[in-house]
Design a protein around this motif. Structure first.
Motif, PDB file in Angstrom:
ATOM      1  N   VAL A  19       0.757  -1.097   0.325  1.00 16.36           N
ATOM      2  CA  VAL A  19      -0.497  -0.127   0.201  1.00 16.36           C
ATOM      3  C   VAL A  19       0.831   1.003   0.239  1.00 16.36           C
ATOM      4  N   VAL A  20       1.660   0.947   0.735  1.00 13.71           N
ATOM      5  CA  VAL A  20       3.199   2.672   1.198  1.00 13.71           C
ATOM      6  C   VAL A  20       3.828   1.964   0.246  1.00 13.71           C
ATOM      7  N   GLU A  21       4.296   3.069  -0.681  1.00 10.61           N
ATOM      8  CA  GLU A  21       5.550   1.951  -1.495  1.00 10.61           C
ATOM      9  C   GLU A  21       6.888   4.381  -1.435  1.00 10.61           C
ATOM     10  N   ARG A  22       5.724   4.689  -1.261  1.00 16.50           N
ATOM     11  CA  ARG A  22       6.837   6.635  -1.394  1.00 16.50           C
ATOM     12  C   ARG A  22       5.800   7.309  -0.251  1.00 16.50           C
ATOM     13  N   PRO A  23       6.135   8.330  -0.019  1.00 16.22           N
ATOM     14  CA  PRO A  23       5.227   9.697   0.142  1.00 16.22           C
ATOM     15  C   PRO A  23       3.934  10.287  -0.267  1.00 16.22           C
ATOM     16  N   ALA A  24       3.849   9.891  -1.599  1.00 18.90           N
ATOM     17  CA  ALA A  24       3.269  10.279  -2.329  1.00 18.90           C
ATOM     18  C   ALA A  24       2.289   9.018  -2.048  1.00 18.90           C
ATOM     19  N   SER A  25       1.818   8.180  -1.550  1.00 18.10           N
ATOM     20  CA  SER A  25       0.955   6.739  -1.985  1.00 18.10           C
ATOM     21  C   SER A  25       0.031   6.791  -0.176  1.00 18.10           C
ATOM     22  N   ALA A  26       1.563   7.122   0.317  1.00 12.18           N
ATOM     23  CA  ALA A  26       0.906   7.364   1.811  1.00 12.18           C
ATOM     24  C   ALA A  26       0.136   8.980   1.638  1.00 12.18           C
ATOM     25  N   LEU A  27       0.518   9.632   1.340  1.00  4.98           N
ATOM     26  CA  LEU A  27      -0.220  10.914   1.040  1.00  4.98           C
ATOM     27  C   LEU A  27      -1.508  10.730   0.576  1.00  4.98           C
ATOM     28  N   LYS A  28      -2.215  10.271  -0.872  1.00  6.34           N
ATOM     29  CA  LYS A  28      -2.821   9.750  -0.949  1.00  6.34           C
ATOM     30  C   LYS A  28      -3.761   8.732  -0.584  1.00  6.34           C
ATOM     31  N   GLU A  29      -3.522   7.948   0.373  1.00  6.15           N
ATOM     32  CA  GLU A  29      -4.751   7.982   1.547  1.00  6.15           C
ATOM     33  C   GLU A  29      -4.832   8.270   2.060  1.00  6.15           C
ATOM     34  N   LEU A  30      -3.975   9.385   2.939  1.00  5.22           N
ATOM     35  CA  LEU A  30      -4.946  10.043   3.898  1.00  5.22           C
ATOM     36  C   LEU A  30      -5.849  11.256   3.579  1.00  5.22           C
ATOM     37  N   VAL A  31      -4.826  11.559   2.388  1.00  2.00           N
ATOM     38  CA  VAL A  31      -6.317  12.874   1.235  1.00  2.00           C
ATOM     39  C   VAL A  31      -7.215  11.709   1.007  1.00  2.00           C
ATOM     40  N   GLU A  32      -7.402  10.536   0.843  1.00  2.35           N
ATOM     41  CA  GLU A  32      -8.905   9.969   0.430  1.00  2.35           C
ATOM     42  C   GLU A  32      -9.413   9.297   1.878  1.00  2.35           C
ATOM     43  N   ASN A  33      -8.853   9.406   2.191  1.00  3.48           N
ATOM     44  CA  ASN A  33      -9.718   9.624   4.293  1.00  3.48           C
ATOM     45  C   ASN A  33     -10.723  10.450   4.196  1.00  3.48           C
ATOM     46  N   ALA A  34     -10.026  11.888   4.503  1.00  2.87           N
ATOM     47  CA  ALA A  34      -9.697  12.752   4.585  1.00  2.87           C
ATOM     48  C   ALA A  34     -11.587  13.248   3.798  1.00  2.87           C
ATOM     49  N   ILE A  35     -11.284  13.045   2.456  1.00  5.66           N
ATOM     50  CA  ILE A  35     -12.020  12.529   1.742  1.00  5.66           C
ATOM     51  C   ILE A  35     -14.222  12.087   1.813  1.00  5.66           C
ATOM     52  N   ASP A  36     -13.652  10.761   2.312  1.00  8.08           N
ATOM     53  CA  ASP A  36     -14.714   9.243   2.672  1.00  8.08           C
ATOM     54  C   ASP A  36     -14.532  10.025   3.863  1.00  8.08           C
ATOM     55  N   ALA A  37     -14.023  11.312   4.771  1.00 10.98           N
ATOM     56  CA  ALA A  37     -14.701  12.096   5.990  1.00 10.98           C
ATOM     57  C   ALA A  37     -15.723  12.966   6.036  1.00 10.98           C
ATOM     58  N   GLY A  38     -16.165  12.864   4.356  1.00 12.21           N
ATOM     59  CA  GLY A  38     -16.951  14.395   4.319  1.00 12.21           C
ATOM     60  C   GLY A  38     -16.645  15.575   4.633  1.00 12.21           C
ATOM     61  N   ALA A  39     -14.910  15.605   4.893  1.00  9.28           N
ATOM     62  CA  ALA A  39     -14.686  17.165   4.615  1.00  9.28           C
ATOM     63  C   ALA A  39     -15.239  18.338   3.804  1.00  9.28           C
ATOM     64  N   THR A  40     -15.067  19.321   4.357  1.00  9.75           N
ATOM     65  CA  THR A  40     -14.677  20.306   3.576  1.00  9.75           C
ATOM     66  C   THR A  40     -14.109  21.123   3.637  1.00  9.75           C
ATOM     67  N   ARG A  41     -13.375  20.785   3.666  1.00 10.86           N
ATOM     68  CA  ARG A  41     -11.453  21.543   3.895  1.00 10.86           C
ATOM     69  C   ARG A  41     -11.057  20.516   4.181  1.00 10.86           C
ATOM     70  N   ILE A  42      -9.521  20.117   3.592  1.00  8.33           N
ATOM     71  CA  ILE A  42      -8.620  19.556   3.626  1.00  8.33           C
ATOM     72  C   ILE A  42      -7.275  20.040   3.809  1.00  8.33           C
ATOM     73  N   ALA A  43      -5.939  20.120   4.564  1.00 12.14           N
ATOM     74  CA  ALA A  43      -5.001  21.089   3.705  1.00 12.14           C
ATOM     75  C   ALA A  43      -3.777  20.321   4.698  1.00 12.14           C
ATOM     76  N   VAL A  44      -3.434  19.782   3.624  1.00 11.46           N
ATOM     77  CA  VAL A  44      -2.053  19.253   3.720  1.00 11.46           C
ATOM     78  C   VAL A  44      -0.834  19.885   3.941  1.00 11.46           C
ATOM     79  N   SER A  45       0.367  19.135   4.691  1.00 13.02           N
ATOM     80  CA  SER A  45       1.558  19.965   4.913  1.00 13.02           C
ATOM     81  C   SER A  45       2.697  19.182   4.881  1.00 13.02           C
ATOM     82  N   LEU A  46       3.670  19.437   4.156  1.00  9.12           N
ATOM     83  CA  LEU A  46       5.018  18.904   3.856  1.00  9.12           C
ATOM     84  C   LEU A  46       5.663  19.009   4.491  1.00  9.12           C
ATOM     85  N   ALA A  47       7.218  18.227   4.559  1.00 15.95           N
ATOM     86  CA  ALA A  47       8.819  18.738   4.670  1.00 15.95           C
ATOM     87  C   ALA A  47       9.288  17.497   4.559  1.00 15.95           C
TER      88      ALA A  47
END
Ligand SMILES: Nc1ncnc2c1ncn2[C@@H]1O[C@H](COP(=O)(O)OP(=O)(O)OP(=O)(O)O)[C@@H](O)[C@H]1O
Ligand SMILES: [Mg+2]
Length: 607
Positions: A19-47
């Motif tokens: 499921v997790v190969e690189r940062p982008a794949s972890a990020l994809k899962e997290l944003v998908e979870n936020a969308i599934d949770a019915g969010a109206t705002r999603i803030a992503v921060s990376l370092a």
């Protein structure tokens, strides 16, 4: 909907894999979870491109303390309430993502259901480190730190932070494009790089995430067949790019990279676009959930359709319909019978050119520098006696035929495989008379090919001469594109292209390869940046010289529509005759066709 452990029979049906190969794949899962949770705002921060830290905060429904614990167990999900995996309406469904990420990084979940207290849980590489109350607004914040820090075998496969950052941006863009009703922000190393307001309409969101030019260069797609519907925007064929990265495909709101869909898009644009050019488009396919299986790929980026033929038909039909409506029909082909009489290029193989005697002329190749057709002087000086090796075979040749003087027979036509130029049609095609028939040359395609071959020779002879621009040109590109160019500055300079980074989202063009002349520097740099994205970063540009040269040649060549003098036309024909692979253009189409005398007679019913 509460989280539950999936029963064994469902677990066994889930597409297993990494499921997790690189940062982008972890990020994809997290944003998908936020969308599934019915969010109206999603803030992503990376370092550090997500390698150091990924943080996704949403204002969705949140989780209770018990649910936070359960969410981190394998195969625990709130998204498959029934017993059927065939009707998935959410982006997630396996209950795999959070535990997978937590096993290879330090994961912090803080979550709060509206009206209740917040709760946090920290898992460090699979071990519970701490849990307790947390203060946060309703919603969820997940932080992933030091991905793969304790899994060196995986960490070493990560790219540089810049490369990982580019992949993360792509993930956010694709998910944000699918959901214009959600506001998105993206920060990288403390800098805001994306900010999208909620409630935009789809075309506005697509334009915000691709390029504002798309609006003027696209058609709207809206097509239905049965219970499936295709919507979105499709770029005009002329608004094409060097790589397929600018194609955004969605199935029921899920970004996918599906082969069937990509093939259907290619099919729709087939005779509108060269094979190595790609349209820019965003297509949204919506169909009943039981018509599509999303459970075929561990990263959930591929799908399987119950009726693949029907879906292909819908996409080809929908795109064709949209493009036709805009008046950009595919070119009319002559009838099969007439076409059958046209002899196409023999496509000289293996650098053989035209067989015996096919050695390069001394002009137009190798040592001499030319400014290309786009500028003056002409790279094709009028040939004259006693120059060049091939012309030694035709010492009395003087191909000075003029279109106006075509009544006069030029006996020397017999000496040249591609004949002697008689004139130009539509400022695009050279018409020549050969001993055995009529030759028509596509001047643009042919010249593009010749420039490519000259570039190759110049490289082999020790480098391409540069020509400084009077005023350096500023080319605006997105940040990852600028990063890719910046990483190749020295190599590009060797190829005659002198660039300089100019702020986060622009580069300065200082010089272009002299043999391209005053070409389209902007288009060239944009295409090269695209091309670099597709290259393996470990390969040098020299190892990909073919592609780089093809891109450069394309931007330096004579476009269709330039009037050529008879001398220029003849010089081009002569250079073609001695240049390997000149029978086909860089896109694989013939550069010239020949109609034999006997075929002309057939056309007139004389035979
Ligand atoms: N941001 C969030 N807001 C609310 N609940 C969440 C959030 N993220 C995860 N959850 C809950 O945690 C559960 C587990 O999440 P996880 O991503 O591991 O699996 P999933 O989304 O169900 O399936 P998949 O593995 O396909 O992503 C979800 O089903 C959901 O109930
Ligand atoms: Mg999930």
């Amino acid at each position: 909907m509460s989280i539950r452990r999936l029963p064994e029979h469902l677990v066994n049906r889930i597409a297993a894999g990494e499921v997790v190969e690189r940062p982008a794949s972890a990020l994809k899962e997290l944003v998908e979870n936020a969308i599934d949770a019915g969010a109206t705002r999603i803030a992503v921060s990376l370092a550090e491109g997500g390698i150091g830290r990924i943080e996704v905060a949403d204002d969705g429904r949140g989780m209770s303390a018990d649910e936070v614990a359960l969410a981190l167990e394998r195969h625990a999900t709130s998204k498959l309430p029934g017993d059927s995996i065939d009707e998935v309406a959410t982006l997630g469904f396996r209950g795999e993502a959070l535990p997978s990420i937590a096993s290879v990084a330090r994961l912090t979940i803080e979550s709060r259901v509206r009206g209740a207290d917040g709760w946090a849980r920290v898992i460090d590489n699979g071990r519970l480190e701490r849990e307790g109350p947390a203060a946060l607004p309703p919603g969820t914040r997940v932080t992933v730190a030091d991905l793969f820090a304790k899994v060196p075998a995986r960490r070493k496969f990560l790219r540089t932070p810049r490369g990982e950052y580019a992949a993360c941006v792509d993930v956010v863009k694709r998910l944000a494009m699918a959901r214009p009703d959600i506001a998105f922000t993206l920060e990288h190393d403390g800098r805001r790089v994306l900010s999208l307001a909620a409630g935009e309409d789809r075309p506005a969101r697509v334009a915000a995430l691709t390029t504002s030019e798309l609006a003027a260069n696209s058609v709207a797609v809206d097509y239905a067949r049965g219970n499936a519907r295709l919507g979105g925007v499709a770029g005009l064929p002329t608004f094409n790019r060097g790589v397929a990265d600018h194609q955004y495909l969605f199935v029921n709101g899920r970004p996918v990279r599906d082969r069937l869909l990509i093939g259907a898009v290619r099919g729709a644009y087939q005779d509108l676009l060269a094979r190595d050019r790609h349209p820019v488009l965003a297509l949204f396919l919506d169909l009943p959930t039981d018509e599509v299986d999303v459970n075929v790929h561990p990263a959930k980026t591929e799908v399987r359709f119950r009726d693949p033929g029907g879906i292909r038909g819908l996409i080809v039909g929908g795109l064709r319909h949209a493009l036709d409506e805009a008046g950009y029909r595919s070119a009319q082909r002559p009838s099969a019978a007439a076409l059958g009489n046209w002899q196409t290029s023999p496509s000289p193989q293996g650098g053989e050119g035209w067989g015996e005697g096919a050695r390069p002329l001394q002009y137009g190749l190798g040592g001499q520098r030319h400014s290309g057709y786009a500028g003056t002087p002409s790279p094709y000086p009028t040939p004259h006696r006693g120059e060049g090796t091939v012309r030694d075979r035709h010492t009395d040749f003087a191909p000075q035929a003029r279109a106006e003087a075509a009544v006069e027979t030029v006996p020397q036509a017999a000496s040249f495989p591609l004949g002697v130029a008689r004139g130009q049609v539509a400022a695009t095609y050279i018409v020549a008379e050969a001993e055995d028939g009529l030759v028509i040359v596509d001047q643009h395609a042919a010249h593009e090919r010749l420039v490519l071959e000259r570039m190759r020779r110049a490289m082999a002879d020790g480098g391409v001469a540069r020509q400084a621009l009077l005023l350096p040109e500023v080319v605006e590109l997105d940040e990852p594109a600028c990063d890719r160019l910046e990483a190749r500055l020295a190599e590009l300079a060797e190829l005659g292209l002198e660039l300089e980074r100019f702020g986060p989202c622009a580069v300065l063009v200082r010089a272009t390869p002299a043999l391209l002349g005053a070409g389209d520097a902007k288009g060239l740099v944009a295409d090269l940046a695209d091309e670099l994205a597709a290259f393996d970063s470990t390969l040098s540009l020299k190892e990909r010289l073919d592609q780089v040269c093809a891109t450069m040649a394309c931007h330096g060549s004579v476009r269709a529509g330039r009037l050529l003098s008879v001398a220029e036309m003849n010089a081009l024909l002569r250079e073609m005759e001695v240049t390997p692979h000149s029978g086909q253009c860089n896109h694989g189409r013939p550069t010239w066709v020949k109609l034999a005398h006997s075929d002309i007679e057939k056309l007139f019913g004389r035979k």
